[in-house]
Design an enzyme around this catalytic site. Structure first.
Site, PDB file in Angstrom:
ATOM      1  N   TYR A 383      -7.351  -1.466  -0.763  1.00  0.00           N
ATOM      2  CA  TYR A 383      -6.112  -1.178  -0.024  1.00  0.00           C
ATOM      3  C   TYR A 383      -5.267  -0.214  -0.856  1.00  0.00           C
ATOM      4  CZ  TYR A 383      -7.410  -5.697   2.055  1.00  0.00           C
ATOM      5  OH  TYR A 383      -8.073  -6.752   2.621  1.00  0.00           O
ATOM      6  N   CYS A 479       2.832  -8.657  -0.545  1.00  0.00           N
ATOM      7  CA  CYS A 479       4.200  -8.604  -0.025  1.00  0.00           C
ATOM      8  C   CYS A 479       4.465  -9.814   0.862  1.00  0.00           C
ATOM      9  CB  CYS A 479       4.431  -7.300   0.741  1.00  0.00           C
ATOM     10  SG  CYS A 479       3.299  -7.122   2.122  1.00  0.00           S
TER      11      CYS A 479
HETATM   12  N1  SAH Z   1      -1.641   0.060  -2.977  1.00  0.00           N
HETATM   13  C1  SAH Z   1      -0.856   1.052  -2.279  1.00  0.00           C
HETATM   14  C2  SAH Z   1      -0.626   0.799  -0.798  1.00  0.00           C
HETATM   15  C3  SAH Z   1      -0.681  -0.585  -0.306  1.00  0.00           C
HETATM   16  S1  SAH Z   1      -0.227  -0.707   1.378  1.00  0.00           S
HETATM   17  C4  SAH Z   1       0.471   1.271  -2.981  1.00  0.00           C
HETATM   18  O1  SAH Z   1       0.833   0.528  -3.896  1.00  0.00           O
HETATM   19  O2  SAH Z   1       1.158   2.227  -2.643  1.00  0.00           O
HETATM   20  C5  SAH Z   1      -1.683  -1.370   2.083  1.00  0.00           C
HETATM   21  C6  SAH Z   1      -2.684  -0.304   2.436  1.00  0.00           C
HETATM   22  O3  SAH Z   1      -3.841  -0.951   2.952  1.00  0.00           O
HETATM   23  C7  SAH Z   1      -2.234   0.650   3.519  1.00  0.00           C
HETATM   24  O4  SAH Z   1      -2.358   1.958   3.030  1.00  0.00           O
HETATM   25  C8  SAH Z   1      -3.200   0.399   4.691  1.00  0.00           C
HETATM   26  O5  SAH Z   1      -3.524   1.577   5.374  1.00  0.00           O
HETATM   27  C9  SAH Z   1      -4.403  -0.145   3.976  1.00  0.00           C
HETATM   28  N2  SAH Z   1      -5.291  -1.035   4.731  1.00  0.00           N
HETATM   29  C10 SAH Z   1      -4.971  -1.895   5.725  1.00  0.00           C
HETATM   30  N3  SAH Z   1      -6.034  -2.616   6.092  1.00  0.00           N
HETATM   31  C11 SAH Z   1      -7.075  -2.204   5.321  1.00  0.00           C
HETATM   32  C12 SAH Z   1      -8.435  -2.598   5.226  1.00  0.00           C
HETATM   33  N4  SAH Z   1      -8.924  -3.547   5.995  1.00  0.00           N
HETATM   34  N5  SAH Z   1      -9.197  -1.988   4.295  1.00  0.00           N
HETATM   35  C13 SAH Z   1      -8.691  -1.018   3.499  1.00  0.00           C
HETATM   36  N6  SAH Z   1      -7.398  -0.598   3.555  1.00  0.00           N
HETATM   37  C14 SAH Z   1      -6.607  -1.192   4.452  1.00  0.00           C
END
Ligand code: SAH
Length: 523
Positions: A383, A479
């Site tokens: 993610y 979160c």
């Molecule tokens: N780690 C990053 C963003 C986290 S937000 C930071 O600190 O800035 C969570 C992210 O997970 C988002 O960008 C969303 O697009 C992604 N996401 C959501 N579901 C997902 C999945 N099943 N597999 C991979 N990424 C995913």
């Protein structure tokens, strides 16, 4: 049992069910709207209730209904509740005849009289009518539209007590969902100045009579609440929005009207780079053309010497997304330069970036400590968004592999790696719950896995793959304490123990709380 429904209950509005961005801000309101909105009336009632509270202790007469058992409670009944704690959405939580009662605006240790507004099998929702015993932690919310705009939930608490409440929310979640009574919880990292921290505003444009307003639609209504003076927003962002509104008014550039489908400007987006003070502006239109764009650019540049980009994005459809697919830079740089610690970013107008950079550095430092890298490790950043955590860790690891669902974010992550000079990080597009099990199936064994999922938490196949791959350290950035605790329960059963949980207050004045947790293998 009763509170299990808390997160899912239909009546109990899951306000916090938002994206990672910390949701929308609060702000200032025009007087006409101020008088009219039902949520405002509710706040009025609260203020009256606060006035009345001087009569605390006086014997009150209640209807016979108030003495009824929880099973026979009906909407409209008056009840007296002692508030025990703050719930995950920022509401006060107490019990009436052993049934949970959620009361917006009530604080721990307060005794409140309340009117039941919703009766569900597992819980009640009620509204304060009078505060009998007032908490010393109560304060007047500084924002004039607090309670209407819905962006903040805790402005009626002192900042110190907000931080305590957030720690309590985490403990409570782990007790309930992970059956952990003793949690190695570190003290929450708060802000010295818990105001003016948001670096970006995305505000809908509309009219209030002749005047252009920029704000958010009040919950469940088409009433636009002007929040261009929002106190949790960075002052530079507030100033930029104000100047754009005035420029639009001066040039008589029409704002889009959803009902008549006339006009052009739909949304004003302003982002400030904390490192430079530069402002990136994007005007989103419902039309192909931005009327009078040359003069508008001139006018904005005159009013905002710190503006670095003026972009135009076209969003004609009805989709709830803020941005459309086409962005044109009308004037200035393609990207806003930004940095977090030593990591540099170049942000295109649509690129996601953390909203509270000061606290993000504290969070990522906790992630780095948890990862405990020596330089030889393979780290998976699941993610990964635009790659921020992976890029933070890359200089201390052998290799970083990021996984992200959204293709544009993956491209941004790759660009960010380039602009910060990182060459040992690769970013993969896909679902964490598919890619990681695939990699593990191919024999790839990460030493450290970082997960930072949306509010819904990790999918079970991802947790199973982690348990199978046995990384020595698992760093869980979350979160949502409820899904964090639920996922931890699975991981505890899969051979991990929780070393520590570090909460970080990324969004002061709201009920959101972010945690970085370190889980290590028991064997
Ligand atoms: N780690 C990053 C963003 C986290 S937000 C930071 O600190 O800035 C969570 C992210 O997970 C988002 O960008 C969303 O697009 C992604 N996401 C959501 N579901 C997902 C999945 N099943 N597999 C991979 N990424 C995913």
């Amino acid at each position: 049992m009763a509170e299990k429904v808390h997160n899912q209950g239909k009546g109990h509005k899951p306000k916090a069910a938002a994206d990672k961005s910390g949701r929308k801000p609060a702000g200032a309101l025009s007087t006409r709207l101020h008088a009219a909105h039902p949520k405002q009336q509710q706040q009025g009632k609260l203020q009256k209730a606060q006035g009345k509270e001087r009569k605390a202790g006086r014997q009150q007469r209640f209807t016979e209904k108030s003495a009824a058992s929880a099973e026979t409670v009906k909407t409209g009944d008056r009840i007296v509740v002692t508030i025990k704690r703050i719930g995950i959405n920022g509401e006060g939580v107490g019990y009436y005849r052993r049934k949970a009662v959620f009361i917006e605006g009530a604080l721990p240790n307060e005794v409140v009289k309340a009117k039941v507004v919703k009766v569900e099998p597992g819980y009640l929702n009620a509204e304060i009518t009078e505060i009998e015993k007032r908490s010393p932690q109560r304060q007047d919310p500084p924002c004039p539209v607090y309670g209407i705009c819905g962006g903040c939930q805790l402005q009626h608490m002192t900042y110190e007590s907000q931080l305590q409440a957030k720690e309590e929310i985490i403990r409570e979640s782990f007790q309930r969902y992970a059956k952990l009574q003793e949690l190695p919880l570190r003290p929450i990292l708060g802000m010295d100045n818990p105001w003016g921290y948001r670096n970006k505003a995305q505000l809908q444009a509309g009219y209030d009579g002749e005047d252009i307003v920029a704000g958010l639609y009040a919950a469940g209504s088409h009433r636009l609440i002007d929040i261009s003076g929002c106190p949790i927003q960075h002052p530079v962002v507030n100033h930029a929005i104000e100047q754009v509104k005035e420029a639009l008014e001066e040039l008589r550039i029409p704002v889009y009207n959803e009902r008549t489908r006339e006009g052009a400007i739909r949304t004003i987006v302003a982002r400030v780079g904390q490192a430079t003070g530069h402002v990136q502006l994007t005007l989103i239109t419902a039309t192909d053309r931005l009327p009078d764009s040359r003069r508008l650019v001139e006018e904005i540049r005159k009013r905002l010497p710190k503006v670095i980009t003026i972009a135009h994005n076209i969003h004609k459809g009805k989709s709830p997304l803020v941005f459309g697919n086409k962005t044109v830079v009308l004037w200035g740089e393609e990207r806003l330069e930004e940095s977090l610690g030593d990591v540099r970013f170049a942000l295109s107008p649509r690129a996601f970036f953390q909203l509270n950079p000061e606290q993000t550095v504290k969070l990522y430092n906790a992630v780095q400590e948890a990862a405990g890298l020596s330089g030889s490790e393979l780290v998976v950043d699941a993610y990964c968004g635009t790659g921020t955590i992976g890029l933070w860790l890359a200089p201390f690891a052998h290799e970083v592999r990021g996984i992200e669902l959204i293709p544009e974010a993956v491209l941004d992550a790759r660009d960010n790696a380039k602009s910060t000079g990182v060459d040992n990080a690769r970013f993969y597009e896909g679902r964490a719950e598919q890619l990681l099990p695939e990699w593990v199936g191919r024999g790839i064994r990460p030493d450290v896995v970082v997960v930072d999922p949306p509010r819904t938490g990790c999918e079970r196949p991802l947790l199973d793959a982690i348990i199978k791959a046995k990384p020595q350290r698992l760093v869980y950035v979350s979160c949502n304490p409820a899904t964090l605790a639920k996922d931890c329960q699975v991981l505890l059963g899969g051979g991990y123990r929780i070393e520590w949980v570090q909460p970080v207050d990324m969004f002061p004045q709201t009920a959101h709380v972010e945690c970085c947790s370190l889980l290590v293998r028991k064997d």
